[in-house]
Design a protein around this motif. Structure first.
Motif, PDB file in Angstrom:
ATOM      1  N   ARG A  37     -10.784  -1.670  -8.216  1.00 26.18           N
ATOM      2  CA  ARG A  37     -11.069  -0.315  -7.739  1.00 26.18           C
ATOM      3  C   ARG A  37     -10.900  -0.221  -6.223  1.00 26.18           C
ATOM      4  NH1 ARG A  37     -15.135  -0.330 -11.867  1.00 26.18           N
ATOM      5  NH2 ARG A  37     -16.657  -1.123 -10.365  1.00 26.18           N
ATOM      6  N   LEU A  38     -11.367  -1.229  -5.512  1.00 24.36           N
ATOM      7  CA  LEU A  38     -11.217  -1.215  -4.057  1.00 24.36           C
ATOM      8  C   LEU A  38      -9.740  -1.247  -3.669  1.00 24.36           C
ATOM      9  CD1 LEU A  38     -12.324  -1.296  -1.218  1.00 24.36           C
ATOM     10  CD2 LEU A  38     -12.625  -3.775  -1.453  1.00 24.36           C
ATOM     11  N   GLN A  39      -8.952  -2.070  -4.369  1.00 20.71           N
ATOM     12  CA  GLN A  39      -7.526  -2.151  -4.037  1.00 20.71           C
ATOM     13  C   GLN A  39      -6.787  -0.874  -4.410  1.00 20.71           C
ATOM     14  OE1 GLN A  39      -5.714  -6.319  -4.626  1.00 20.71           O
ATOM     15  NE2 GLN A  39      -7.468  -6.323  -5.993  1.00 20.71           N
ATOM     16  N   VAL A  40      -7.115  -0.292  -5.561  1.00 23.59           N
ATOM     17  CA  VAL A  40      -6.496   0.979  -5.947  1.00 23.59           C
ATOM     18  C   VAL A  40      -6.813   2.049  -4.916  1.00 23.59           C
ATOM     19  CG1 VAL A  40      -6.621   2.861  -7.638  1.00 23.59           C
ATOM     20  CG2 VAL A  40      -6.356   0.495  -8.411  1.00 23.59           C
ATOM     21  N   LEU A  41      -8.060   2.085  -4.457  1.00 27.92           N
ATOM     22  CA  LEU A  41      -8.485   3.069  -3.467  1.00 27.92           C
ATOM     23  C   LEU A  41      -7.657   2.972  -2.194  1.00 27.92           C
ATOM     24  CD1 LEU A  41     -10.637   5.218  -2.647  1.00 27.92           C
ATOM     25  CD2 LEU A  41     -12.009   3.314  -1.777  1.00 27.92           C
ATOM     26  N   LEU A  42      -7.252   1.771  -1.826  1.00 24.98           N
ATOM     27  CA  LEU A  42      -6.519   1.577  -0.584  1.00 24.98           C
ATOM     28  C   LEU A  42      -5.008   1.595  -0.785  1.00 24.98           C
ATOM     29  CD1 LEU A  42      -8.715  -1.288   0.905  1.00 24.98           C
ATOM     30  CD2 LEU A  42      -8.703   1.105   1.617  1.00 24.98           C
ATOM     31  N   MET A  43      -4.524   0.953  -1.838  1.00 26.54           N
ATOM     32  CA  MET A  43      -3.088   0.687  -1.942  1.00 26.54           C
ATOM     33  C   MET A  43      -2.297   1.818  -2.574  1.00 26.54           C
ATOM     34  SD  MET A  43      -3.000  -3.349  -2.823  1.00 26.54           S
ATOM     35  CE  MET A  43      -3.852  -4.485  -1.729  1.00 26.54           C
ATOM     36  N   VAL A  44      -2.877   2.558  -3.479  1.00 31.26           N
ATOM     37  CA  VAL A  44      -2.115   3.651  -4.089  1.00 31.26           C
ATOM     38  C   VAL A  44      -1.788   4.724  -3.045  1.00 31.26           C
ATOM     39  CG1 VAL A  44      -2.173   5.491  -5.806  1.00 31.26           C
ATOM     40  CG2 VAL A  44      -2.941   3.187  -6.418  1.00 31.26           C
ATOM     41  N   PRO A  45      -2.777   5.266  -2.335  1.00 31.21           N
ATOM     42  CA  PRO A  45      -2.405   6.233  -1.283  1.00 31.21           C
ATOM     43  C   PRO A  45      -1.643   5.583  -0.137  1.00 31.21           C
ATOM     44  CG  PRO A  45      -4.756   5.743  -1.189  1.00 31.21           C
ATOM     45  CD  PRO A  45      -4.245   5.116  -2.436  1.00 31.21           C
ATOM     46  N   GLY A  46      -1.968   4.324   0.186  1.00 30.86           N
ATOM     47  CA  GLY A  46      -1.261   3.654   1.266  1.00 30.86           C
ATOM     48  C   GLY A  46       0.205   3.459   0.970  1.00 30.86           C
ATOM     49  N   GLY A  47       0.527   3.051  -0.262  1.00 31.77           N
ATOM     50  CA  GLY A  47       1.923   2.856  -0.643  1.00 31.77           C
ATOM     51  C   GLY A  47       2.711   4.155  -0.633  1.00 31.77           C
ATOM     52  N   VAL A  48       2.134   5.211  -1.193  1.00 34.30           N
ATOM     53  CA  VAL A  48       2.812   6.510  -1.213  1.00 34.30           C
ATOM     54  C   VAL A  48       3.023   7.015   0.210  1.00 34.30           C
ATOM     55  CG1 VAL A  48       2.579   8.933  -1.894  1.00 34.30           C
ATOM     56  CG2 VAL A  48       2.008   7.119  -3.515  1.00 34.30           C
ATOM     57  N   GLY A  49       2.005   6.865   1.049  1.00 33.41           N
ATOM     58  CA  GLY A  49       2.137   7.300   2.434  1.00 33.41           C
ATOM     59  C   GLY A  49       3.232   6.545   3.169  1.00 33.41           C
ATOM     60  N   VAL A 106       8.054  -1.347  -1.449  1.00 28.99           N
ATOM     61  CA  VAL A 106       6.686  -0.813  -1.519  1.00 28.99           C
ATOM     62  C   VAL A 106       6.165  -0.770  -2.953  1.00 28.99           C
ATOM     63  CG1 VAL A 106       5.287   1.273  -1.222  1.00 28.99           C
ATOM     64  CG2 VAL A 106       6.683   0.429   0.664  1.00 28.99           C
ATOM     65  N   PRO A 107       6.860  -0.128  -3.908  1.00 28.30           N
ATOM     66  CA  PRO A 107       6.306  -0.137  -5.274  1.00 28.30           C
ATOM     67  C   PRO A 107       6.225  -1.535  -5.863  1.00 28.30           C
ATOM     68  CG  PRO A 107       8.510   0.831  -5.233  1.00 28.30           C
ATOM     69  CD  PRO A 107       8.088   0.690  -3.816  1.00 28.30           C
ATOM     70  N   CYS A 108       7.190  -2.395  -5.535  1.00 24.95           N
ATOM     71  CA  CYS A 108       7.178  -3.750  -6.107  1.00 24.95           C
ATOM     72  C   CYS A 108       6.013  -4.574  -5.557  1.00 24.95           C
ATOM     73  CB  CYS A 108       8.494  -4.455  -5.818  1.00 24.95           C
ATOM     74  SG  CYS A 108       9.925  -3.799  -6.709  1.00 24.95           S
ATOM     75  N   LEU A 109       5.906  -4.679  -4.243  1.00 25.25           N
ATOM     76  CA  LEU A 109       4.913  -5.569  -3.643  1.00 25.25           C
ATOM     77  C   LEU A 109       3.501  -5.008  -3.730  1.00 25.25           C
ATOM     78  CD1 LEU A 109       6.783  -6.970  -0.505  1.00 25.25           C
ATOM     79  CD2 LEU A 109       6.788  -7.752  -2.882  1.00 25.25           C
ATOM     80  N   PHE A 110       3.352  -3.694  -3.647  1.00 23.78           N
ATOM     81  CA  PHE A 110       2.013  -3.107  -3.764  1.00 23.78           C
ATOM     82  C   PHE A 110       1.503  -3.260  -5.197  1.00 23.78           C
ATOM     83  CE2 PHE A 110       2.783  -1.784   0.356  1.00 23.78           C
ATOM     84  CZ  PHE A 110       1.785  -0.987   0.878  1.00 23.78           C
ATOM     85  N   LEU A 111       2.366  -3.028  -6.175  1.00 21.02           N
ATOM     86  CA  LEU A 111       1.951  -3.200  -7.568  1.00 21.02           C
ATOM     87  C   LEU A 111       1.653  -4.666  -7.856  1.00 21.02           C
ATOM     88  CD1 LEU A 111       1.487  -2.025 -10.366  1.00 21.02           C
ATOM     89  CD2 LEU A 111       3.942  -2.208 -10.801  1.00 21.02           C
ATOM     90  N   LEU A 117       7.825  -4.307   7.994  1.00 19.31           N
ATOM     91  CA  LEU A 117       7.093  -3.041   7.943  1.00 19.31           C
ATOM     92  C   LEU A 117       6.220  -2.977   6.693  1.00 19.31           C
ATOM     93  CD1 LEU A 117       6.553  -0.292   9.199  1.00 19.31           C
ATOM     94  CD2 LEU A 117       8.546   0.600   7.979  1.00 19.31           C
ATOM     95  N   VAL A 118       6.759  -3.400   5.544  1.00 22.82           N
ATOM     96  CA  VAL A 118       5.975  -3.384   4.309  1.00 22.82           C
ATOM     97  C   VAL A 118       4.831  -4.380   4.392  1.00 22.82           C
ATOM     98  CG1 VAL A 118       6.053  -3.753   1.817  1.00 22.82           C
ATOM     99  CG2 VAL A 118       7.969  -2.637   2.963  1.00 22.82           C
ATOM    100  N   ARG A 119       5.117  -5.583   4.859  1.00 20.08           N
ATOM    101  CA  ARG A 119       4.061  -6.599   4.982  1.00 20.08           C
ATOM    102  C   ARG A 119       2.978  -6.161   5.952  1.00 20.08           C
ATOM    103  NH1 ARG A 119       7.826 -10.660   6.123  1.00 20.08           N
ATOM    104  NH2 ARG A 119       6.769 -10.813   8.118  1.00 20.08           N
ATOM    105  N   MET A 120       3.366  -5.498   7.030  1.00 20.82           N
ATOM    106  CA  MET A 120       2.395  -5.036   8.003  1.00 20.82           C
ATOM    107  C   MET A 120       1.424  -4.049   7.367  1.00 20.82           C
ATOM    108  SD  MET A 120       3.134  -3.377  11.765  1.00 20.82           S
ATOM    109  CE  MET A 120       4.052  -1.978  11.101  1.00 20.82           C
ATOM    110  N   ALA A 121       1.956  -3.056   6.650  1.00 23.57           N
ATOM    111  CA  ALA A 121       1.087  -2.074   5.987  1.00 23.57           C
ATOM    112  C   ALA A 121       0.252  -2.727   4.896  1.00 23.57           C
ATOM    113  CB  ALA A 121       1.938  -0.943   5.412  1.00 23.57           C
ATOM    114  N   LEU A 122       0.874  -3.596   4.104  1.00 19.66           N
ATOM    115  CA  LEU A 122       0.160  -4.238   3.002  1.00 19.66           C
ATOM    116  C   LEU A 122      -0.956  -5.140   3.510  1.00 19.66           C
ATOM    117  CD1 LEU A 122       0.047  -4.545  -0.051  1.00 19.66           C
ATOM    118  CD2 LEU A 122       1.732  -6.379   0.118  1.00 19.66           C
ATOM    119  N   SER A 123      -0.719  -5.818   4.631  1.00 25.68           N
ATOM    120  CA  SER A 123      -1.750  -6.711   5.166  1.00 25.68           C
ATOM    121  C   SER A 123      -2.968  -5.929   5.630  1.00 25.68           C
ATOM    122  CB  SER A 123      -1.180  -7.542   6.314  1.00 25.68           C
ATOM    123  OG  SER A 123      -0.867  -6.723   7.441  1.00 25.68           O
ATOM    124  N   TYR A 124      -2.748  -4.729   6.202  1.00 25.37           N
ATOM    125  CA  TYR A 124      -3.897  -3.911   6.612  1.00 25.37           C
ATOM    126  C   TYR A 124      -4.693  -3.466   5.395  1.00 25.37           C
ATOM    127  CZ  TYR A 124      -1.065  -3.445  10.838  1.00 25.37           C
ATOM    128  OH  TYR A 124      -0.299  -3.688  11.937  1.00 25.37           O
TER     129      TYR A 124
END
Length: 551
Positions: A344-356, A383-388, A304-311
């Motif tokens: 900046r592009l990754q922060v734009l996607l991953m910070v809200p994506g991880g929290v969601g 989520v916090p580990c792999l997204f960070l 589930l984490v990899r699926m979200a992170l890959s998107y």
């Protein structure tokens, strides 16, 4: 009649990167559908025993493939463009031939060892099933029958998958080296779409785990054939443009001369990276699980984490290393400028994506399969580990392109230093969640070391102002998601797959509403940085004007 010389001007670096991001992003919806359907089928039709066995067999292949790769899949996207520029297509062919021959030699050695050790390996798989007291008798019997009746097929499948993996990695590295993201993503989409389609047919036919294993063999075979066709077409195009560099030679050259300067050293460091990535990953962690049910839980949560992170990472696929390589070669921009744009592009996607994802984990698992609801703590940890870690990897890529190999080696050794005590200390306290926390924290530690070193050696600077704006918008989005998730309908335990897909649309609607709230608050706090806005204006993204107005 002699043909006219090629005089067309090659596309600029900014154009190549924009096109790569465009094609990466375009394929996200289709890939998402394929991934969701895959997980629904596997989690609901296969028993936890069968799902866990598939994870163990698949990651046996992944671990051996990591060793056989020799770090070349990371090195080739850097050295293929350099070799093409210096020696033309023949020099690239020599490089690829040497790499392929070395990997085939290792594959033969591993295959022989696997055949000799097939008894202990199959015994380990059987122990994972027989020691599991949470399995019902029918699921346990079916899993043991599969291991007994198809032991030869399991060994053959691992070897064949390794060969196909070598071919796939080389083909995709070649496409990524020239920013051919349309071809790259179409092949990657086929690699993601064919297994669920073939698995669905097999499962509906009643073939259970055997059908999924056969699908795992047939799908990559078709994908490799498709990739080979794309690479041959690109090869012919490059050969017409620059068949051989000035001063190149058609005479046989030595092995040492055929390899670009620094390739072996770079590949060695890349090999250390891939090995530590595997050791500090779920693929290795599942072998630390006590039984096959724990394997299934860890693999479900990680998937589930990899699926979200890959998107969320999709726009960056195949972009970072070629971009830093070309910036270093003087094709435009600065290292820090490229770094900040990527971050900046990754922060734009991953910070809200991880929290969601953290906030919607429980509803998502209830929709996918309620028997895996115990995997929620694994998701909350990862989520916090792999997204960070993914955000911190950008500096890592810049360092390796600039061949700061000592720093890379230290960061990877730090991974091993952290994971060993964590893997011994946490699992007895937290169970399978402790296993996940052990490998997740080790990856974060290595990422912080790489980022700090990038600050010191390359002058990289984190875009703090933009990160603050995104964090404020994410906080508002999180508050909205907390309110909306209570309205989500909960499927019954015996709900059909069709019902779960329908209820999954409700979860998707909440995600879209949260994203809209995030965009509004981000716009109110200042929106995109000016340089990112100018870059967006030059891309070919669909609904570009609307995106500019919203962000």
């Amino acid at each position: 009649m002699a043909s006219d010389p090629v005089t067309s001007k090659p596309p600029s670096l900014a154009s190549r990167v924009s096109n790569a991001v465009f094609w990466n992003t375009l394929f996200v919806p289709v890939r998402m559908i394929a991934e969701v359907v895959t997980n629904l089928l596997k989690l609901n039709i296969l028993s936890p025993a069968s799902f866990g066995l598939l994870a163990l067999i698949s990651n046996t292949n992944n671990g051996a493939g990591t060793a056989i790769d020799l770090g070349t899949s990371r090195a080739l996207p850097k050295y293929i463009p350099e070799t093409m520029q210096a020696g033309g297509t023949r020099a690239v062919l020599r490089l690829l031939t040497i790499v392929f021959a070395a990997q085939m030699a290792l594959l033969l050695l591993f295959s022989g060892g696997l055949i000799v050790m097939s008894g202990p390996y199959l015994g380990f798989l059987q122990d994972q099933v027989t020691n599991d007291t949470r399995l019902d008798s029918s699921a346990q019997t079916a899993a043991l029958d599969f291991l007994t009746n198809h032991s030869v097929l399991i060994i053959v499948a691992v070897v064949v998958l390794l060969f196909l993996g070598v071919c796939y990695d080389m083909l995709m590295a070649y496409l990524a080296s020239f920013f051919r993201q349309r071809a790259w993503n179409s092949i990657d989409l086929a690699a993601r779409l064919l297994p669920p389609l073939l698995s669905a047919a097999a499962l509906l036919a009643g073939w259970d785990i055997l059908g999924v294993l056969l699908a795992m063999l047939i799908a990559p075979t078709l994908v490799v054939i498709s990739g080979l066709w794309r690479v041959v077409a690109l090869w012919r195009e490059e050969d017409r443009v620059r068949p051989e560099a000035a001063g190149g030679t058609r005479e046989p050259v030595s092995l040492r001369a055929a390899l670009p300067a620094g390739f072996v050293r770079y590949s060695g460091v890349s090999f250390l990276m891939t090995i530590t990535d595997f050791v500090a990953g779920a693929g290795f962690a599942i072998f630390l699980a006590q039984d096959v049910s724990d394997v299934a839980l860890l693999w479900a949560g990680t998937s589930l984490v990899r699926m979200a992170l890959s998107y969320l990472y999709t726009p960056m696929v195949g972009v970072q290393v070629p971009l830093f390589t070309r910036v270093r070669a003087g094709e435009g921009g600065t290292v820090n400028g490229a770094y900040q744009s990527l971050v900046r592009l990754q922060v734009l996607l991953m910070v809200p994506g991880g929290v969601g994802l953290v906030l919607l984990t429980a509803p998502a698992l209830k929709v996918l399969s309620p028997q895996y609801l115990d995997a929620a703590p694994i998701v909350w940890v990862l989520v916090p580990c792999l997204f960070l870690e993914c955000l911190l990897t950008t500096a890592h890529n810049a360092l390796i392109v600039h061949e700061k190999l000592g720093i890379i080696i230290m960061s990877r050794l730090l991974t091993l230093i952290v994971i060993v005590p964590m893997a011994l200390w946490l699992p007895p306290i937290l169970g399978i969640t402790g296993v996940a926390l052990a490998f997740g924290s080790a990856r974060v530690a290595a990422g912080f070391w790489a980022t700090a070193s990038g600050y010191r050696l390359l002058g990289l600077r984190w875009p703090w102002n933009f990160t603050l704006r995104v964090s404020l918008a994410t906080g508002a989005m999180g508050a909205g998601l907390l309110l909306m998730r209570d309205w989500l309908p909960i499927p019954a335990d015996d709900a059909t797959i069709a019902t779960r897909l329908w209820l999954g649309l409700w979860v998707l609607a909440v995600v879209v509403a949260g994203a809209a709230l995030f965009a509004v608050v981000l716009r109110l706090t200042g929106g995109l940085d000016p340089q990112d806005r100018r870059q967006l204006e030059q891309t070919r993204l669909p609904l570009k004007r609307w995106l500019l107005r919203v962000l």
